[in-house]
Design a protein around this motif. Structure first.
Motif, PDB file in Angstrom:
ATOM      1  N   LEU A  32      38.590  41.735  47.361  1.00  0.00           N
ATOM      2  CA  LEU A  32      37.928  42.682  46.471  1.00  0.00           C
ATOM      3  C   LEU A  32      38.846  43.292  45.419  1.00  0.00           C
ATOM      4  O   LEU A  32      38.354  43.786  44.391  1.00  0.00           O
ATOM      5  CB  LEU A  32      37.284  43.807  47.294  1.00  0.00           C
ATOM      6  N   PHE A  33      40.156  43.300  45.646  1.00  0.00           N
ATOM      7  CA  PHE A  33      41.062  43.987  44.731  1.00  0.00           C
ATOM      8  C   PHE A  33      42.144  43.067  44.160  1.00  0.00           C
ATOM      9  O   PHE A  33      42.301  42.969  42.944  1.00  0.00           O
ATOM     10  CB  PHE A  33      41.711  45.184  45.441  1.00  0.00           C
ATOM     11  N   VAL A  34      42.883  42.419  45.038  1.00  0.00           N
ATOM     12  CA  VAL A  34      44.046  41.652  44.582  1.00  0.00           C
ATOM     13  C   VAL A  34      43.617  40.435  43.772  1.00  0.00           C
ATOM     14  O   VAL A  34      44.106  40.210  42.648  1.00  0.00           O
ATOM     15  CB  VAL A  34      44.917  41.233  45.783  1.00  0.00           C
ATOM     16  N   TYR A  35      42.703  39.637  44.310  1.00  0.00           N
ATOM     17  CA  TYR A  35      42.261  38.428  43.600  1.00  0.00           C
ATOM     18  C   TYR A  35      41.610  38.751  42.251  1.00  0.00           C
ATOM     19  O   TYR A  35      41.969  38.130  41.239  1.00  0.00           O
ATOM     20  CB  TYR A  35      41.312  37.612  44.464  1.00  0.00           C
ATOM     21  N   PRO A  36      40.661  39.720  42.158  1.00  0.00           N
ATOM     22  CA  PRO A  36      40.090  40.030  40.837  1.00  0.00           C
ATOM     23  C   PRO A  36      41.134  40.512  39.838  1.00  0.00           C
ATOM     24  O   PRO A  36      41.043  40.194  38.643  1.00  0.00           O
ATOM     25  CB  PRO A  36      39.061  41.122  41.147  1.00  0.00           C
ATOM     26  N   PHE A  37      42.132  41.275  40.328  1.00  0.00           N
ATOM     27  CA  PHE A  37      43.160  41.769  39.410  1.00  0.00           C
ATOM     28  C   PHE A  37      43.954  40.621  38.808  1.00  0.00           C
ATOM     29  O   PHE A  37      44.123  40.533  37.583  1.00  0.00           O
ATOM     30  CB  PHE A  37      44.091  42.732  40.146  1.00  0.00           C
ATOM     31  N   PHE A  38      44.452  39.728  39.652  1.00  0.00           N
ATOM     32  CA  PHE A  38      45.259  38.623  39.139  1.00  0.00           C
ATOM     33  C   PHE A  38      44.413  37.639  38.322  1.00  0.00           C
ATOM     34  O   PHE A  38      44.903  37.047  37.360  1.00  0.00           O
ATOM     35  CB  PHE A  38      45.966  37.902  40.290  1.00  0.00           C
ATOM     36  N   TYR A  39      43.149  37.488  38.684  1.00  0.00           N
ATOM     37  CA  TYR A  39      42.264  36.631  37.899  1.00  0.00           C
ATOM     38  C   TYR A  39      42.098  37.205  36.491  1.00  0.00           C
ATOM     39  O   TYR A  39      42.188  36.480  35.487  1.00  0.00           O
ATOM     40  CB  TYR A  39      40.905  36.503  38.579  1.00  0.00           C
ATOM     41  N   GLY A  40      41.846  38.521  36.409  1.00  0.00           N
ATOM     42  CA  GLY A  40      41.704  39.152  35.101  1.00  0.00           C
ATOM     43  C   GLY A  40      42.999  39.146  34.309  1.00  0.00           C
ATOM     44  O   GLY A  40      42.987  38.975  33.087  1.00  0.00           O
ATOM     45  N   LEU A  41      44.128  39.337  35.007  1.00  0.00           N
ATOM     46  CA  LEU A  41      45.424  39.323  34.329  1.00  0.00           C
ATOM     47  C   LEU A  41      45.711  37.960  33.709  1.00  0.00           C
ATOM     48  O   LEU A  41      46.116  37.863  32.541  1.00  0.00           O
ATOM     49  CB  LEU A  41      46.525  39.711  35.312  1.00  0.00           C
ATOM     50  N   ILE A  42      45.499  36.909  34.478  1.00  0.00           N
ATOM     51  CA  ILE A  42      45.728  35.551  33.959  1.00  0.00           C
ATOM     52  C   ILE A  42      44.739  35.227  32.849  1.00  0.00           C
ATOM     53  O   ILE A  42      45.095  34.624  31.821  1.00  0.00           O
ATOM     54  CB  ILE A  42      45.633  34.532  35.113  1.00  0.00           C
ATOM     55  N   ASP A  43      43.491  35.657  33.021  1.00  0.00           N
ATOM     56  CA  ASP A  43      42.470  35.402  32.008  1.00  0.00           C
ATOM     57  C   ASP A  43      42.798  36.098  30.690  1.00  0.00           C
ATOM     58  O   ASP A  43      42.491  35.580  29.609  1.00  0.00           O
ATOM     59  CB  ASP A  43      41.111  35.860  32.522  1.00  0.00           C
ATOM     60  N   SER A  44      43.427  37.268  30.769  1.00  0.00           N
ATOM     61  CA  SER A  44      43.761  38.008  29.540  1.00  0.00           C
ATOM     62  C   SER A  44      44.811  37.291  28.709  1.00  0.00           C
ATOM     63  O   SER A  44      44.938  37.550  27.507  1.00  0.00           O
ATOM     64  CB  SER A  44      44.244  39.415  29.895  1.00  0.00           C
ATOM     65  N   PHE A  45      45.604  36.420  29.336  1.00  0.00           N
ATOM     66  CA  PHE A  45      46.633  35.666  28.620  1.00  0.00           C
ATOM     67  C   PHE A  45      46.156  34.268  28.222  1.00  0.00           C
ATOM     68  O   PHE A  45      46.966  33.396  27.926  1.00  0.00           O
ATOM     69  CB  PHE A  45      47.890  35.542  29.482  1.00  0.00           C
TER      70      PHE A  45
END
Length: 292
Positions: A32-45
């Protein structure tokens, strides 16, 4: 030879009951927290075009976009301060009451109603034809309706109504957690109510109030429904969450939306770190959070 019990077999494998309780919690946190964060971080780049940092350059080079940071802070910080300013004295009063449960239940109602329901109710109550303006005009205090919606103050009122119960409950838990013997000892030594609050309670409360401030600030900083329903989404209440929504779902640029969400989280992290660094300057000890 008897078959070993489940607990014995788990112990033989190095697992105990605590581990079995922690593992599901870690799985939920990762999902619920770690995976969405890293997914959004990678997607932003991964912008549609340009270098890997193009989304961040596009945001900070457009005044219409980066000014949403100031607009959101201008809402979240005053709302958080007001909620804490009201929560502290009310919590001190409620801790002496015998019907704490009834009062806290009443104050929690705005949380259960939800921000959309509260915003819709405020539109009816504070609007130009709402009960508030009608009563003031009827008693002669106003000649024309006052504009309290579709501007800054409508969003401010909504955030106070929905955010105060949260801040109050946390503050009440910290206030009731302070050992009453400390206050009694200060009163025995001749300290008045003001001195007891400033010299005894406040230093013990500051660490807890800092945490409450951080949580209430993050809640207010993520404002979206109130800013759309009660504010001016294209004007002074165009908060950063609206910018992220428009980028992802109106411009269909999910990468830019992820970048704006990352910037939003970064601003929140900076404010939280500043507040927690100030908290470390105050007293932190065993009497700050328990009656023992």
């Amino acid at each position: 030879m008897s078959t070993p019990s489940l607990r014995t077999r788990l112990a033989m494998r190095g697992l105990d009951g605590t581990t079995l309780l922690v593992l599901p919690g870690l799985a939920v946190m990762l999902g619920l927290f770690v995976y969405p964060f890293f997914y959004g971080l990678i997607d932003s780049f991964a912008p549609k075009e340009g270098a890997w940092y193009a989304n961040y350059v596009a945001f900070f080079s457009d005044p219409f976009q980066y000014r949403t940071i100031g607009a959101t802070l201008w809402l979240a910080l005053p709302v958080t301060i007001v909620n804490l300013a009201f929560a502290v004295p009310i919590a001190f009063r409620v801790r002496l009451m015998t019907r704490q449960r009834l009062l806290t239940t009443i104050l929690v109602l705005p949380i259960t109603l939800g921000t959309v329901f509260v915003a819709d109710g405020l539109l009816t109550f504070l609007g130009p034809q709402g009960w508030f303006n009608r009563v003031l005009i009827l008693v002669g205090l106003l000649e024309a309706p006052v504009k309290l919606t579709n501007n800054y103050w409508g969003v401010f009122a909504s955030l106070v109504i929905t955010g105060f119960p949260f801040a109050f409950l946390l503050t009440l838990s910290y206030v009731t957690g302070i050992d009453p013997a400390i206050e009694q000892a200060a009163a025995t030594l001749g300290a008045g109510p003001r001195q007891r609050f400033m010299k005894v309670f406040l230093p013990l409360l500051v660490p807890g109030l800092a945490v409450t401030f951080c949580l209430a600030f993050v809640q207010a900083f993520a404002v979206f429904p109130s800013a759309v329903l009660l504010g001016a989404p294209a004007g002074p209440t165009r908060v950063i969450s609206i910018a992220a929504y428009q980028a992802a779902f109106e411009q269909y640029d999910h990468s830019l939306g992820s970048a704006i969400a990352m910037i939003m989280g970064g601003v929140e992290l900076i404010v939280v770190m500043l507040i927690l660094s100030v908290r470390s300057l105050f007293y932190r000890g065993p009497t700050g959070g328990t009656k023992g």
